[in-house]
Design an enzyme around this catalytic site. Structure first.
Site, PDB file in Angstrom:
ATOM      1  N   LYS A  83     -14.917 -71.926  95.550  1.00 28.94           N
ATOM      2  CA  LYS A  83     -15.329 -70.660  94.952  1.00 28.94           C
ATOM      3  C   LYS A  83     -14.577 -69.533  95.661  1.00 28.94           C
ATOM      4  O   LYS A  83     -14.601 -69.444  96.893  1.00 28.94           O
ATOM      5  CB  LYS A  83     -16.830 -70.509  95.197  1.00 28.94           C
TER       6      LYS A  83
HETATM    7  C1  E4P Z   1     -23.312 -67.794  91.517  1.00 30.69           C
HETATM    8  O1  E4P Z   1     -22.700 -68.827  91.665  1.00 30.69           O
HETATM    9  C2  E4P Z   1     -24.053 -67.081  92.571  1.00 30.69           C
HETATM   10  O2  E4P Z   1     -24.330 -67.984  93.602  1.00 30.69           O
HETATM   11  C3  E4P Z   1     -25.386 -66.546  92.118  1.00 30.69           C
HETATM   12  O3  E4P Z   1     -25.660 -66.826  90.783  1.00 30.69           O
HETATM   13  C4  E4P Z   1     -25.673 -65.148  92.586  1.00 30.69           C
HETATM   14  O4  E4P Z   1     -26.940 -64.746  92.113  1.00 30.69           O
HETATM   15  P1  E4P Z   1     -27.700 -63.451  92.660  1.00 30.69           P
HETATM   16  O5  E4P Z   1     -27.077 -62.250  92.031  1.00 30.69           O
HETATM   17  O6  E4P Z   1     -29.120 -63.644  92.212  1.00 30.69           O
HETATM   18  O7  E4P Z   1     -27.527 -63.458  94.146  1.00 30.69           O
END
Ligand code: E4P
Length: 214
Positions: A83
């Site tokens: 990522k």
């Molecule tokens: C995506 O891969 C992220 O880990 C995640 O969805 C972030 O979510 P949040 O905005 O609730 O922290």
């Protein structure tokens, strides 16, 4: 739509995996920190549980460092994807990593134009963040719909992961938009199962069954 869980909590992953509905897992540095664990240890544990893509987020800031870190993360298990946060350095790194067969999930996507650039660089996944856009008074759902439509116009095969999902309605929005994947926190997956009329119906059927035995 494929269902991923958005957590680094091993017990939660085991539980949801036992339901037979889990296609993959996403983690991020905040989720790893919340569990007080180490990224490499955590994703290798997850790979033993879930047979599907697992996102491990790099924390490097330059393309050469991202490439190095990405290669190390990808070595942990064949299901690991790297990522990277949307930025110019990530685009450069994605070009190299994807040419080596390493899948990249470009994260922190807040506009269709960012998603288009990520797909051009070779990203296997893009993660538009719905909830965080709603938080600042913009429509995460509209941004997701526009991204899906743009990708469809050109048969772009980069998969769209609806991310930053905060409530069950976001899951419906992701499905209606046509997202390939929704990555969903544990408590929302639990909420998706329940409906008061289902619980009421089960109780009624059990009661009637008992009556019929008499
Ligand atoms: C995506 O891969 C992220 O880990 C995640 O969805 C972030 O979510 P949040 O905005 O609730 O922290």
């Amino acid at each position: 739509m494929k269902i991923f869980i958005d957590t680094a909590n091993i017990k939660m992953i085991e539980e949801i995996n036992s339901w037979g509905i889990l296609d993959g897992v996403t983690t991020n540095p905040s989720l790893i920190a919340k569990e007080g664990t180490d990224l490499k240890k955590c994703v290798s544990q997850i790979a033993k549980i879930v047979d599907g893509p697992i996102s491990a987020e790099a924390i490097s800031l330059t393309a050469p460092e991202m490439i190095k870190e990405g290669r190390e993360l990808a070595k942990i298990h064949e299901n690991i994807n790297v990522k990277l946060p949307m930025c110019i350095e990530s685009l450069k790194a994605t070009k190299v990593l994807s040419s080596e067969g390493i899948d990249v999930n470009m994260t922190l996507i807040f506009s269709p134009q960012q998603a288009i650039l990520a797909s051009k660089s070779g990203a296997r996944y893009v993660s538009p963040f719905i909830g965080r856009l709603d938080d600042i008074g913009q429509s995460g759902s509209d941004m997701l719909i526009q991204t899906v439509m743009a990708f469809r116009n050109y048969d772009i095969d980069t998969e769209i992961i609806a991310a930053s999902i905060r409530h069950p309605m976001h899951v419906i929005e992701a499905a209606i938009a046509g997202a390939d994947i929704a990555t969903i926190p544990y408590d929302i997956l639990k909420k998706m199962v329940s409906h008061p009329k289902t619980d009421e119906g089960i109780q009624l059927f059990l009661k009637d069954h008992e009556k019929s035995k008499k």
